[in-house]
Design an enzyme around this catalytic site. Sequence first.
Site, PDB file in Angstrom:
ATOM      1  N   ASP A  16       0.864  -1.190   0.000  1.00  0.00           N
ATOM      2  CA  ASP A  16       0.000   0.000   0.000  1.00  0.00           C
ATOM      3  C   ASP A  16       0.893   1.229   0.000  1.00  0.00           C
ATOM      4  O   ASP A  16       1.240   1.765   1.054  1.00  0.00           O
ATOM      5  CB  ASP A  16      -0.905   0.000   1.246  1.00  0.00           C
ATOM      6  CG  ASP A  16      -1.855  -1.182   1.234  1.00  0.00           C
ATOM      7  OD1 ASP A  16      -2.296  -1.571   0.134  1.00  0.00           O
ATOM      8  OD2 ASP A  16      -2.137  -1.718   2.317  1.00  0.00           O
ATOM      9  N   LYS A  38       0.674  -8.258  -2.140  1.00  0.00           N
ATOM     10  CA  LYS A  38      -0.671  -7.794  -2.511  1.00  0.00           C
ATOM     11  C   LYS A  38      -0.561  -6.412  -3.131  1.00  0.00           C
ATOM     12  O   LYS A  38       0.020  -5.504  -2.541  1.00  0.00           O
ATOM     13  CB  LYS A  38      -1.581  -7.732  -1.284  1.00  0.00           C
ATOM     14  CG  LYS A  38      -2.992  -7.242  -1.614  1.00  0.00           C
ATOM     15  CD  LYS A  38      -3.943  -7.453  -0.456  1.00  0.00           C
ATOM     16  CE  LYS A  38      -4.066  -6.262   0.449  1.00  0.00           C
ATOM     17  NZ  LYS A  38      -4.911  -5.177  -0.076  1.00  0.00           N
ATOM     18  N   ASP A  65      -5.722  -7.062  -5.562  1.00  0.00           N
ATOM     19  CA  ASP A  65      -6.894  -6.790  -4.715  1.00  0.00           C
ATOM     20  C   ASP A  65      -7.801  -5.778  -5.409  1.00  0.00           C
ATOM     21  O   ASP A  65      -7.838  -4.607  -5.059  1.00  0.00           O
ATOM     22  CB  ASP A  65      -6.406  -6.273  -3.354  1.00  0.00           C
ATOM     23  CG  ASP A  65      -7.508  -6.303  -2.307  1.00  0.00           C
ATOM     24  OD1 ASP A  65      -8.588  -6.851  -2.592  1.00  0.00           O
ATOM     25  OD2 ASP A  65      -7.271  -5.777  -1.201  1.00  0.00           O
ATOM     26  N   LYS A  67     -11.253  -6.124  -5.846  1.00  0.00           N
ATOM     27  CA  LYS A  67     -12.614  -6.087  -5.272  1.00  0.00           C
ATOM     28  C   LYS A  67     -13.651  -5.780  -6.366  1.00  0.00           C
ATOM     29  O   LYS A  67     -14.374  -4.782  -6.311  1.00  0.00           O
ATOM     30  CB  LYS A  67     -12.701  -5.077  -4.136  1.00  0.00           C
ATOM     31  CG  LYS A  67     -11.780  -5.419  -2.960  1.00  0.00           C
ATOM     32  CD  LYS A  67     -12.076  -4.555  -1.761  1.00  0.00           C
ATOM     33  CE  LYS A  67     -11.259  -4.940  -0.567  1.00  0.00           C
ATOM     34  NZ  LYS A  67      -9.845  -4.521  -0.656  1.00  0.00           N
ATOM     35  N   ASP A  70     -19.741  -5.901 -10.611  1.00  0.00           N
ATOM     36  CA  ASP A  70     -20.383  -5.275 -11.774  1.00  0.00           C
ATOM     37  C   ASP A  70     -21.373  -6.297 -12.331  1.00  0.00           C
ATOM     38  O   ASP A  70     -21.565  -7.367 -11.726  1.00  0.00           O
ATOM     39  CB  ASP A  70     -19.307  -4.896 -12.819  1.00  0.00           C
ATOM     40  CG  ASP A  70     -19.732  -3.690 -13.657  1.00  0.00           C
ATOM     41  OD1 ASP A  70     -20.892  -3.680 -14.121  1.00  0.00           O
ATOM     42  OD2 ASP A  70     -18.915  -2.773 -13.838  1.00  0.00           O
ATOM     43  N   THR A  74     -19.522  -8.155 -17.468  1.00  0.00           N
ATOM     44  CA  THR A  74     -18.311  -7.355 -17.242  1.00  0.00           C
ATOM     45  C   THR A  74     -17.360  -8.080 -16.296  1.00  0.00           C
ATOM     46  O   THR A  74     -16.137  -8.106 -16.513  1.00  0.00           O
ATOM     47  CB  THR A  74     -18.702  -5.963 -16.674  1.00  0.00           C
ATOM     48  OG1 THR A  74     -19.628  -5.365 -17.578  1.00  0.00           O
ATOM     49  CG2 THR A  74     -17.496  -5.067 -16.516  1.00  0.00           C
ATOM     50  N   THR A 121     -14.512  -5.258   6.674  1.00  0.00           N
ATOM     51  CA  THR A 121     -14.406  -5.249   8.143  1.00  0.00           C
ATOM     52  C   THR A 121     -14.683  -3.876   8.755  1.00  0.00           C
ATOM     53  O   THR A 121     -14.810  -3.773   9.966  1.00  0.00           O
ATOM     54  CB  THR A 121     -13.007  -5.722   8.606  1.00  0.00           C
ATOM     55  OG1 THR A 121     -12.036  -5.050   7.826  1.00  0.00           O
ATOM     56  CG2 THR A 121     -12.846  -7.203   8.472  1.00  0.00           C
ATOM     57  N   ARG A 182      -1.574  -7.891  13.644  1.00  0.00           N
ATOM     58  CA  ARG A 182      -0.601  -7.114  14.419  1.00  0.00           C
ATOM     59  C   ARG A 182       0.092  -8.027  15.419  1.00  0.00           C
ATOM     60  O   ARG A 182      -0.529  -8.956  15.939  1.00  0.00           O
ATOM     61  CB  ARG A 182      -1.303  -5.982  15.198  1.00  0.00           C
ATOM     62  CG  ARG A 182      -1.921  -4.890  14.324  1.00  0.00           C
ATOM     63  CD  ARG A 182      -0.860  -4.088  13.592  1.00  0.00           C
ATOM     64  NE  ARG A 182      -1.411  -3.033  12.757  1.00  0.00           N
ATOM     65  CZ  ARG A 182      -1.789  -3.181  11.483  1.00  0.00           C
ATOM     66  NH1 ARG A 182      -1.688  -4.354  10.878  1.00  0.00           N
ATOM     67  NH2 ARG A 182      -2.244  -2.152  10.809  1.00  0.00           N
ATOM     68  N   GLN A 191      -6.791   0.048  12.172  1.00  0.00           N
ATOM     69  CA  GLN A 191      -7.499  -1.231  12.245  1.00  0.00           C
ATOM     70  C   GLN A 191      -8.221  -1.331  13.588  1.00  0.00           C
ATOM     71  O   GLN A 191      -7.741  -0.819  14.589  1.00  0.00           O
ATOM     72  CB  GLN A 191      -6.521  -2.409  12.096  1.00  0.00           C
ATOM     73  CG  GLN A 191      -5.877  -2.501  10.726  1.00  0.00           C
ATOM     74  CD  GLN A 191      -6.808  -3.115   9.701  1.00  0.00           C
ATOM     75  OE1 GLN A 191      -7.999  -3.263   9.935  1.00  0.00           O
ATOM     76  NE2 GLN A 191      -6.276  -3.456   8.541  1.00  0.00           N
ATOM     77  N   ARG A 212       1.289  -2.179   7.063  1.00  0.00           N
ATOM     78  CA  ARG A 212       2.127  -1.209   7.776  1.00  0.00           C
ATOM     79  C   ARG A 212       3.124  -1.781   8.786  1.00  0.00           C
ATOM     80  O   ARG A 212       4.230  -1.250   8.899  1.00  0.00           O
ATOM     81  CB  ARG A 212       1.227  -0.146   8.421  1.00  0.00           C
ATOM     82  CG  ARG A 212       0.651   0.799   7.370  1.00  0.00           C
ATOM     83  CD  ARG A 212      -0.564   1.515   7.847  1.00  0.00           C
ATOM     84  NE  ARG A 212      -1.690   0.600   8.013  1.00  0.00           N
ATOM     85  CZ  ARG A 212      -2.903   0.974   8.372  1.00  0.00           C
ATOM     86  NH1 ARG A 212      -3.158   2.249   8.614  1.00  0.00           N
ATOM     87  NH2 ARG A 212      -3.875   0.083   8.481  1.00  0.00           N
TER      88      ARG A 212
HETATM   89  O1  C5P Z   1      -1.407  -1.917   7.022  1.00  0.00           O
HETATM   90  P1  C5P Z   1      -2.320  -3.070   7.339  1.00  0.00           P
HETATM   91  O2  C5P Z   1      -1.603  -4.306   7.834  1.00  0.00           O
HETATM   92  O3  C5P Z   1      -3.455  -2.665   8.233  1.00  0.00           O
HETATM   93  O4  C5P Z   1      -2.920  -3.451   5.905  1.00  0.00           O
HETATM   94  C1  C5P Z   1      -3.890  -4.405   5.732  1.00  0.00           C
HETATM   95  C2  C5P Z   1      -4.190  -4.593   4.274  1.00  0.00           C
HETATM   96  O5  C5P Z   1      -5.314  -5.446   4.145  1.00  0.00           O
HETATM   97  C3  C5P Z   1      -4.576  -3.316   3.523  1.00  0.00           C
HETATM   98  O6  C5P Z   1      -4.097  -3.484   2.181  1.00  0.00           O
HETATM   99  C4  C5P Z   1      -6.074  -3.303   3.524  1.00  0.00           C
HETATM  100  O7  C5P Z   1      -6.618  -2.662   2.394  1.00  0.00           O
HETATM  101  C5  C5P Z   1      -6.383  -4.789   3.480  1.00  0.00           C
HETATM  102  N1  C5P Z   1      -7.683  -5.159   4.024  1.00  0.00           N
HETATM  103  C6  C5P Z   1      -8.086  -4.910   5.332  1.00  0.00           C
HETATM  104  N2  C5P Z   1      -9.319  -5.309   5.760  1.00  0.00           N
HETATM  105  C7  C5P Z   1     -10.142  -5.925   4.931  1.00  0.00           C
HETATM  106  C8  C5P Z   1      -9.751  -6.194   3.619  1.00  0.00           C
HETATM  107  C9  C5P Z   1      -8.500  -5.781   3.201  1.00  0.00           C
HETATM  108  O8  C5P Z   1      -7.331  -4.346   6.119  1.00  0.00           O
HETATM  109  N3  C5P Z   1     -11.309  -6.341   5.361  1.00  0.00           N
END
Ligand code: C5P
Length: 238
Positions: A16, A38, A65, A67, A70, A74, A121, A182, A191, A212
Amino acid sequence: MSHDIALRERLIVALDMPTVEEAARLVAQLGDGVTFYKVGLELLFAGGLDFAQHLKSHGKRVFLDMKLLDIGNTVERAVANAADFGVDFLTVHGHDLKTLHAAVVGRANSPLKLLAVTVLTNLSSDDLKQQGSSMSPSDLVLHRARMAREAGFDGVIASGQEAHKIRAAVGPNFLIVTPGIRLEGSAMDDQERVMTPEHAIRSGADHIVVGRPITQADDPRAAALAFLQHIRDAMSLN
Ligand code: C5P
């Protein structure tokens, strides 16, 4: 949890980042330690598709990713093109069988694995009511996970908290890919429902997605190796 996935592939690092240059720098720093990445919406709008191909040509696995949601025609054609593109995982919103079936037809015989996003989430019961659904987030997640399996999907994206229930509902050989991971005592960032890698793997997750805690670590390679060690520990207890 499926046992035929190599340990290293269980860790998926979320790239990201605003630019491909930053993503390339991180991938170089992580080296052989990380084999699965990803690429999501942020990087996709900054050259992420070309970068995904670059990663594939350097032997990495790639989770796109996107998502998708449609009309069936498509979705089918988009998935067919993604399959030709050669990535490993692709996300599609798992709201209805029409979309899921269209994605499965589009994938045809390619090895591309299709993952359904069940309920994002960040959505609460109130948000779902607003959308017109009377189901609780967790019931809706289970309902959609069963539907994805029935449609021929390979798995779902789910929080660690839901992994256990999904595994019980859909059985083995269905991928559960879990973000929001984490280490004990580390920053939550934005989160809410986080889980340690051990807990996620022991709850039935096949892959964990980490952003992160690795991408913003002082030493990303050491951070990635720490996550891999936690996965290894969890698997030896399973
Ligand atoms: O930085 P972090 O570990 O929080 O990143 C989590 C990754 O997972 C991000 O790319 C976020 O878009 C993705 N994600 C998420 N929750 C979801 C689906 C995808 O955090 N339900």
